[in-house]
Design an enzyme around this catalytic site. Structure first.
Site, PDB file in Angstrom:
ATOM      1  N   LYS A  44       0.841  -1.207   0.000  1.00 26.31           N
ATOM      2  CA  LYS A  44       0.000   0.000   0.000  1.00 26.31           C
ATOM      3  C   LYS A  44       0.877   1.259   0.000  1.00 26.31           C
ATOM      4  CE  LYS A  44      -3.737  -2.504   2.191  1.00 26.31           C
ATOM      5  NZ  LYS A  44      -4.336  -2.950   3.452  1.00 26.31           N
TER       6      LYS A  44
ATOM      7  N   GLN B 163      -5.458  -2.084   9.807  1.00 23.56           N
ATOM      8  CA  GLN B 163      -5.089  -3.367   9.211  1.00 23.56           C
ATOM      9  C   GLN B 163      -5.592  -4.511  10.094  1.00 23.56           C
ATOM     10  OE1 GLN B 163      -3.374  -3.380   6.166  1.00 23.56           O
ATOM     11  NE2 GLN B 163      -3.723  -5.588   6.133  1.00 23.56           N
TER      12      GLN B 163
ATOM     13  N   ASP C 233     -11.678   1.409   3.665  1.00 24.40           N
ATOM     14  CA  ASP C 233     -11.842  -0.044   3.511  1.00 24.40           C
ATOM     15  C   ASP C 233     -13.315  -0.410   3.296  1.00 24.40           C
ATOM     16  OD1 ASP C 233      -9.546  -1.545   3.380  1.00 24.40           O
ATOM     17  OD2 ASP C 233      -9.361  -1.876   5.546  1.00 24.40           O
TER      18      ASP C 233
END
Lengths: 295, 295
Positions: free
Chosen positions: B53, B97, B120
Site C-alpha cells: 500500500k 489493518q 476499507d
C-alpha cells in the site's frame, strides 16, 4: 395435497405474549418503553398506519407519542426535531413515517436518526449491521417473515430461498437475513431485470414474493411442495364485496394452494407481522438502553 | 474455444491512469490525498500488505502514513488514536489493518472510524449504504470485481451471477453490488451450508468464487461459455517452483479454460484490483472533503 397456512395473526399474537412479559420486566426496573412516530404532512395511507401503531402500543403498554408536523416544515427544522428525539430519554425508539414531502432529502433525514433508536431499521448503519450479521434491530417486513419461518418450524438450512423483488424495504434486506449463519439458506434475488423469473421461482424451496402485482405468481411458476410467503398487499376491484374492493397478495392463492406445503395468506399473513417486528424493536431499544446506561 | 483473459493488472493500470489525473486536479486545488494505515502488532502477512500500500501511494503521489503500534496497546488507547485520525485534516482516509490482536473488539474499533474516512468500506454505515444503493465507497475486492466486469465489457443486466462464499469481505458485499440498479443481475449466493453447490454454479452466466479452496471449481461445475472471476489466492506446494510453492485460485484454471468465455487468472486477476479500489477510495475521500468543506 394439504398445506400449512402460515398465519401472521397467530404468530404475531404469540410474539406479543412474549413482548408483554418483557415489558413487565422493564416496568419492574422503572422503565416504560417509549415510541415516537413523526408524521410530516397528511398522507391518508400514512395516517392509517400511524393509528394502528398507536393502538398496538396502547394494547401492549408501550408509551406512544405521535408528532404531527405540517408539510411546510423545512428540512433543517425536521433535523432539529430529530436531534431532540435522539436526546429524549423517554423515547427509546422512533420512526419518521414515509413518504416525506418532495422538498425533503429522505436519505439525509434517515441518516440523522440515532441508530440505537432507529426502530424501523432504515439507518444505513443498521442495514449494514444486518448484512454483516451484527444486527441491533430487524427491519419490519423481513424480520416478520423470518419469524414466520422460524415459528412455523420451516427449516431454512441449505434450502433455496428465492426472493422476488429487490426493494430496500423488503427484497434486499430479506436476502441479507436469509444468507446469515443460523438461517443458512442458499438465496437468489430476482427482479424486474431478471430474464426469466419463472426459471428461478420454480427452483425455490421457499419463495418470498414482494413485487406489488396482484396474483402474479401462478401454480406453473412454483415447485411442488414449496413454501410460499406472500408479502404483497394489493387492493383490487371486487363487485361482490360490500366495499367494492378487496385485498389480494402477489400470489394467486387459489391457483397455487394445492401445490404448496405451506403458504401465508393475504390478509392475515405478513401484514400483522410488520407492526409486530416494530413493537419488538421498541422493547429491544428500551432493553438496550439499560445495558448502555449501566456501562 | 478461445477465451478472454481478464487481466486485473491491465485494468488496474488503466484505472491508475485516471486516478493520477484526479490527483493532479486535486493538487491544483492545493490538496494532496492522504492515507493512513494503522498496524497493531506485527503480523507478517499484514506487513507485506502494508508495504505494498505504501509503495502504491508513493507511485501515485498520495501522501501515506503508516502507524505501527505495539500489540500491548489497550482498546481505549486505539480508540483515542482513531478519534485523532477522524479529526486530522491531512488524512482523508485511513484503515485499521486486520486482524487485530485477540484482546480487541474488532467491531467496536471499526464502528469508531468516521464513515467518510473509512476507505476499507468496513464501517456498517458504508456497508448499509452500499446495500441500499447510496454508496460513498466500494469495498476493495467486490469493487475491484465490479470494475473488472465493467471494463471487460461484460454485460451483467439480467445475467445470473452466482457468488460462491458468503464472507463479510467478499461474498455478501459482492452480491449486494450486483443486485443494484445499473448492474441488474439476478444473484444467487451459495456457501458451505448449500446442499449442492454445483447445481448453482452450473447455472451461472457469471461465476464469482471466494471460498479459499485451491482449484475447487472444475469444468463439470460450470456452464459452457461462463465468465469466471476467481477471488481465491491459495499458496500450495510446488516442488518445480524455486520457492517450493506457488499461488493458485479457487478455480482450476487449466481444467475450465476451454469451457469459459472469459476468466480472471491467479495471480494477476482480482489481486491487483483490491489495492486499486483502495487507492480510488482515498482519492474519492479527498474529493469529497472539498465538497463537504464548501458547504
Amino acid at each position: 395435497m394439504s398445506y400449512l397456512l402460515i398465519s401472521g395473526t397467530d404468530i404475531s399474537n404469540q410474539i406479543y405474549g412474549e413482548i408483554r412479559e418483557r415489558i413487565a420486566k422493564l416496568k419492574e426496573k422503572g422503565i416504560i418503553p417509549g415510541l415516537a412516530v413523526v408524521m410530516v404532512g397528511d398522507d391518508p395511507a400514512s395516517q392509517v398506519y400511524v393509528k394502528s401503531k398507536e393502538r398496538k402500543c396502547k394494547e401492549l403498554g408501550i408509551r406512544s407519542e405521535t408528532i404531527y408536523i405540517s408539510d411546510n416544515i423545512t428540512e433543517e427544522q425536521l433535523l432539529a426535531k430529530i436531534k431532540y428525539l435522539n436526546s429524549d430519554p423517554m423515547i427509546h425508539g422512533y420512526l419518521i413515517q414515509l413518504p416525506l414531502p418532495d422538498h425533503m432529502d429522505t436519505d439525509r433525514i434517515i441518516n440523522a436518526i440515532d441508530p440505537k433508536k432507529d426502530v424501523d431499521c432504515f439507518h444505513p448503519e443498521n442495514v449494514g449491521r444486518m448484512l454483516v450479521g451484527d444486527h441491533i434491530f430487524y427491519p419490519a417486513t423481513p424480520g416478520g417473515v423470518r419469524q414466520m419461518l422460524l415459528r412455523s418450524g420451516i427449516d431454512t438450512e441449505g434450502k433455496h430461498i428465492v426472493v422476488v423483488g429487490r426493494s430496500n424495504i423488503v427484497g434486499k434486506p430479506m436476502a441479507a437475513l436469509m444468507i446469515q449463519k443460523g438461517m443458512d439458506a442458499t438465496v437468489t434475488v430476482v427482479h424486474s431485470k431478471s430474464k426469466d423469473v419463472s426459471e428461478f421461482t420454480r427452483q425455490a424451496d421457499i419463495l418470498v414474493v414482494a413485487v406489488g402485482k396482484p396474483n402474479f405468481i401462478k401454480a406453473d411458476m412454483i415447485k411442488e411442495g414449496a413454501v410460499i410467503i406472500d408479502v404483497g398487499t394489493n387492493r383490487i376491484e371486487d363487485p361482490t364485496s360490500p366495499k367494492g374492493t378487496r385485498l389480494v397478495g402477489d400470489v394467486d392463492f387459489e391457483d397455487v394452494k394445492d401445490k404448496v406445503s405451506a403458504i401465508s395468506p393475504v390478509p392475515g399473513g405478513v401484514g400483522p407481522m410488520t407492526i409486530c417486528t416494530l413493537m419488538d424493536n421498541v422493547v429491544r431499544a428500551a432493553e438496550l438502553s439499560i445495558e448502555s446506561g449501566s456501562k
